[in-house]
Write an enzyme that holds these catalytic residues in place. Sequence first.
Site, short mmCIF file in Angstrom:
data_model
loop_
_atom_site.label_atom_id
_atom_site.label_comp_id
_atom_site.label_asym_id
_atom_site.label_seq_id
_atom_site.Cartn_x
_atom_site.Cartn_y
_atom_site.Cartn_z
N LYS A 13 0.82 -1.22 0.00
CA LYS A 13 0.00 0.00 0.00
C LYS A 13 0.85 1.26 0.00
O LYS A 13 0.48 2.26 -0.63
CB LYS A 13 -0.93 0.03 1.22
CG LYS A 13 -2.12 -0.89 1.11
CD LYS A 13 -3.17 -0.52 2.15
CE LYS A 13 -2.56 -0.51 3.55
NZ LYS A 13 -3.45 0.12 4.54
N ARG A 88 -10.68 1.52 10.79
CA ARG A 88 -10.15 0.18 11.03
C ARG A 88 -11.25 -0.80 11.40
O ARG A 88 -11.04 -2.01 11.34
CB ARG A 88 -9.11 0.21 12.16
CG ARG A 88 -7.78 0.83 11.79
CD ARG A 88 -6.77 0.66 12.89
NE ARG A 88 -5.50 1.30 12.58
CZ ARG A 88 -4.53 0.77 11.85
NH1 ARG A 88 -4.68 -0.43 11.35
NH2 ARG A 88 -3.41 1.42 11.63
N ARG A 127 12.39 -9.59 3.57
CA ARG A 127 12.93 -8.23 3.51
C ARG A 127 14.21 -8.09 4.33
O ARG A 127 14.32 -8.68 5.41
CB ARG A 127 11.90 -7.21 4.02
CG ARG A 127 10.83 -6.89 3.00
CD ARG A 127 10.06 -5.63 3.34
NE ARG A 127 9.36 -5.68 4.61
CZ ARG A 127 8.10 -5.28 4.78
NH1 ARG A 127 7.41 -4.82 3.74
NH2 ARG A 127 7.53 -5.33 5.97
N ARG A 155 14.65 -6.58 9.99
CA ARG A 155 14.06 -5.71 11.01
C ARG A 155 13.21 -6.52 11.97
O ARG A 155 12.62 -7.54 11.58
CB ARG A 155 13.23 -4.60 10.35
CG ARG A 155 14.05 -3.65 9.49
CD ARG A 155 13.21 -2.59 8.84
NE ARG A 155 12.22 -3.15 7.93
CZ ARG A 155 11.42 -2.43 7.15
NH1 ARG A 155 11.49 -1.11 7.18
NH2 ARG A 155 10.55 -3.02 6.34
N ARG A 166 0.41 -9.29 12.86
CA ARG A 166 -0.21 -8.15 12.16
C ARG A 166 -1.34 -8.62 11.25
O ARG A 166 -2.38 -7.97 11.15
CB ARG A 166 0.85 -7.39 11.35
CG ARG A 166 1.84 -6.61 12.20
CD ARG A 166 2.53 -5.52 11.40
NE ARG A 166 3.21 -6.04 10.23
CZ ARG A 166 4.46 -6.46 10.21
NH1 ARG A 166 5.19 -6.44 11.31
NH2 ARG A 166 5.02 -6.90 9.09
#
Length: 208
Positions: A13, A88, A127, A155, A166
Amino acid sequence: MRMIFIGPPGAGKGTQAARLVERFQIPHISTGDMFRAAIKAETPLGLRVKAILAAGELVGDDVTVGLVRERLSQSDAAEGFMLDGFPRTVPQAEALEAMLAEQGRPLQAVLLLEVPDSVIERRVVGRRMDPETKRIYHIDSNPPPPEIAGRVIQRPDDTPEKSAERLGIYHSQTSPLIPFYEQRGLLRRVDGVAPPDEVTKRIVAALE
């Protein structure tokens, strides 16, 4: 263009939002941006948010909706906006709907960027970041050059556990927005599994 952008964390996004606000010349408004701006401006709502966050508490819907109202009243949002991270939940969506109805400027589209959980996990877990340049790489699709491969890091938020956490929050809290907006004829579904340029073309076609 008055729109909401929703999709799972890791769907891409951020990349697409930057392109869309440029194309449609509308502000990209996220919950975090609103909180920070209101706190910096020391508006009454901003001071409330500051106190709530300082106490380690969650900002309630009444305050968040008030901040959205405050932000959308600013001149740069007069011709349109992209909301990201709000609403949300369905109660927040209902509050936004009522607010925009009062103002006589209803939503025109709700863009859903669809990417399967399995693809999200591969994207996120693969990542890597260069701690010196902050540039992001991916071990499969965009590996770091050999000379820096030894210093890139994963990370803390890019672990399988954090990714699953998440996604769980997204599915439990935000996914109910999909039927909510589908029933109102506002939902635009876009397949996000493609190179970024192709996804942008799909989004523009869905919106126009």
